[in-house]
Design a protein around this motif. Structure first.
Motif, short mmCIF file in Angstrom:
data_model
loop_
_atom_site.label_atom_id
_atom_site.label_comp_id
_atom_site.label_asym_id
_atom_site.label_seq_id
_atom_site.Cartn_x
_atom_site.Cartn_y
_atom_site.Cartn_z
N GLN A 37 46.75 28.55 36.11
CA GLN A 37 47.46 29.37 37.09
C GLN A 37 48.87 29.75 36.64
N THR A 38 49.30 29.28 35.48
CA THR A 38 50.66 29.53 35.01
C THR A 38 50.91 31.02 34.81
N ARG A 39 52.04 31.50 35.31
CA ARG A 39 52.42 32.90 35.15
C ARG A 39 52.91 33.14 33.72
N THR A 40 52.44 34.19 33.10
CA THR A 40 52.91 34.57 31.77
C THR A 40 53.93 35.69 31.90
N CYS B 32 53.37 38.56 30.71
CA CYS B 32 52.57 39.79 30.61
C CYS B 32 52.41 40.36 32.02
N GLY B 33 53.46 40.99 32.51
CA GLY B 33 53.42 41.54 33.87
C GLY B 33 53.23 40.44 34.90
N ASP B 34 52.29 40.66 35.81
CA ASP B 34 52.03 39.65 36.84
C ASP B 34 50.82 38.78 36.49
N TRP B 35 50.37 38.84 35.26
CA TRP B 35 49.17 38.10 34.86
C TRP B 35 49.44 36.61 34.67
N ARG B 36 48.51 35.81 35.21
CA ARG B 36 48.49 34.39 34.95
C ARG B 36 47.71 34.14 33.65
N VAL B 37 47.71 32.90 33.21
CA VAL B 37 46.93 32.55 32.02
C VAL B 37 45.48 32.98 32.19
N ARG B 38 44.89 32.75 33.36
CA ARG B 38 43.49 33.09 33.56
C ARG B 38 43.25 34.59 33.50
N ASP B 39 44.21 35.39 33.95
CA ASP B 39 44.07 36.85 33.89
C ASP B 39 44.09 37.33 32.44
N VAL B 40 45.03 36.78 31.65
CA VAL B 40 45.12 37.17 30.24
C VAL B 40 43.84 36.77 29.51
N ALA B 41 43.38 35.55 29.76
CA ALA B 41 42.16 35.07 29.10
C ALA B 41 40.96 35.95 29.46
N ALA B 42 40.83 36.28 30.72
CA ALA B 42 39.71 37.13 31.16
C ALA B 42 39.79 38.50 30.51
N HIS B 43 40.98 39.07 30.42
CA HIS B 43 41.16 40.38 29.79
C HIS B 43 40.61 40.40 28.37
N LEU B 44 40.81 39.31 27.64
CA LEU B 44 40.41 39.27 26.23
C LEU B 44 38.90 39.22 26.03
N THR B 45 38.16 39.04 27.10
CA THR B 45 36.69 39.01 26.99
C THR B 45 36.04 40.35 27.33
N ILE B 46 36.79 41.27 27.92
CA ILE B 46 36.18 42.44 28.56
C ILE B 46 35.69 43.49 27.58
N ALA B 47 36.52 43.87 26.61
CA ALA B 47 36.16 44.99 25.73
C ALA B 47 34.85 44.76 25.01
N ALA B 48 34.60 43.52 24.61
CA ALA B 48 33.39 43.21 23.84
C ALA B 48 32.19 42.92 24.73
N ARG B 49 32.37 42.90 26.05
CA ARG B 49 31.27 42.57 26.95
C ARG B 49 30.84 43.73 27.83
N PHE B 50 31.79 44.57 28.25
CA PHE B 50 31.46 45.63 29.20
C PHE B 50 30.71 46.76 28.52
N SER B 51 29.67 47.21 29.16
CA SER B 51 28.94 48.38 28.67
C SER B 51 29.70 49.65 29.01
N GLY B 52 29.25 50.78 28.45
CA GLY B 52 29.88 52.06 28.77
C GLY B 52 29.82 52.35 30.25
N GLY B 53 28.70 52.01 30.89
CA GLY B 53 28.56 52.24 32.33
C GLY B 53 29.55 51.42 33.13
N GLN B 54 29.77 50.17 32.73
CA GLN B 54 30.74 49.34 33.43
C GLN B 54 32.16 49.89 33.29
N VAL B 55 32.48 50.39 32.10
CA VAL B 55 33.80 50.97 31.89
C VAL B 55 34.00 52.18 32.79
#
Length: 218
Positions: free
Chosen positions: A37-40, A42-65
């Protein structure tokens, strides 16, 4: 003249990306609930937000984007922010599992090259580590590639203006710009280039490397 090796070849890029994904997953797996829950910075992102962001590009399909873009009303930055915050609602073990699952993936977000995943991992890895007071080493060759990418990127446009200074790396051959000289490790210069001047100084302090030409962090 660009120093030899300043821009990595594709195989080297992906090797570093896989290495960074694996080591970051190890770090995240060691965190307690409060650290997630620690605030970084990087804007208003917590550690969990930053970590989640790093998984998205390689997982989301074109339709999800496309669906995420519609939710964000066509605003690319809002889409990146909101999709990360939504993904961050997942259990922490699932976020780590998603990061481990994309080791070896070569899927890219639209309009990006393999340089962007490495840039994201290196900078956001430090967003997480510095917020937690952790030491997270960065391979200088990888940081130099990311710094060169930020310096030369035209599309997508970089979100931060380039420093009006001469940047000189002290741990690897790399110099760019003109003006007052800023000297320091290449990772500090990368953090400076991506709008994190305080983090740049902190990283240099943690590593014991000199950092001159800019104000020390408070």
């Amino acid at each position: 003249m660009i120093p030899v090796g300043a821009v990595l070849d594709t195989d080297e890029l992906w090797r570093f990306v896989d290495q960074e994904r694996a080591s970051l997953a190890d770090l995240l797996e060691s965190l307690d609930p409060q650290e997630w829950q620690t605030r970084t910075r990087c804007g208003d992102w917590r550690v969990r937000d930053v970590a989640a962001h790093l998984t998205i590009a390689a997982r989301f399909s074109g339709g999800q984007v496309v669906r995420e873009m519609l939710r964000a009303r066509g605003n690319w930055n809002r889409m990146i922010h909101d999709s990360a915050v939504r993904e961050a609602g997942l259990p922490t073990a699932e976020i780590v599992a998603h990061l481990r699952a994309i080791i070896g993936s070569r899927r890219l977000a639209p309009t990006t090259s393999p340089h962007e995943p490495l840039l994201d991992l290196l900078v956001h890895g430090q967003d997480i580590a510095l917020a937690l007071g952790r030491r997270r080493p960065v391979p200088p060759a990888a940081a130099r590639d990311a710094a060169e990418r930020v310096w030369t990127m035209r599309f997508p446009p970089r979100p931060w203006p380039l420093p009006k200074a001469r940047l000189v790396a002290t741990d690897i051959a790399w110099t760019r710009g003109a003006g007052e000289e800023i000297r320091g490790p290449i990772t500090s210069l990368l953090l400076l280039l991506t709008g994190r001047p305080e983090a740049a100084g902190e990283w240099a302090q943690h590593t014991g490397e000199p950092w001159t030409g800019v104000a020390a962090p408070r």
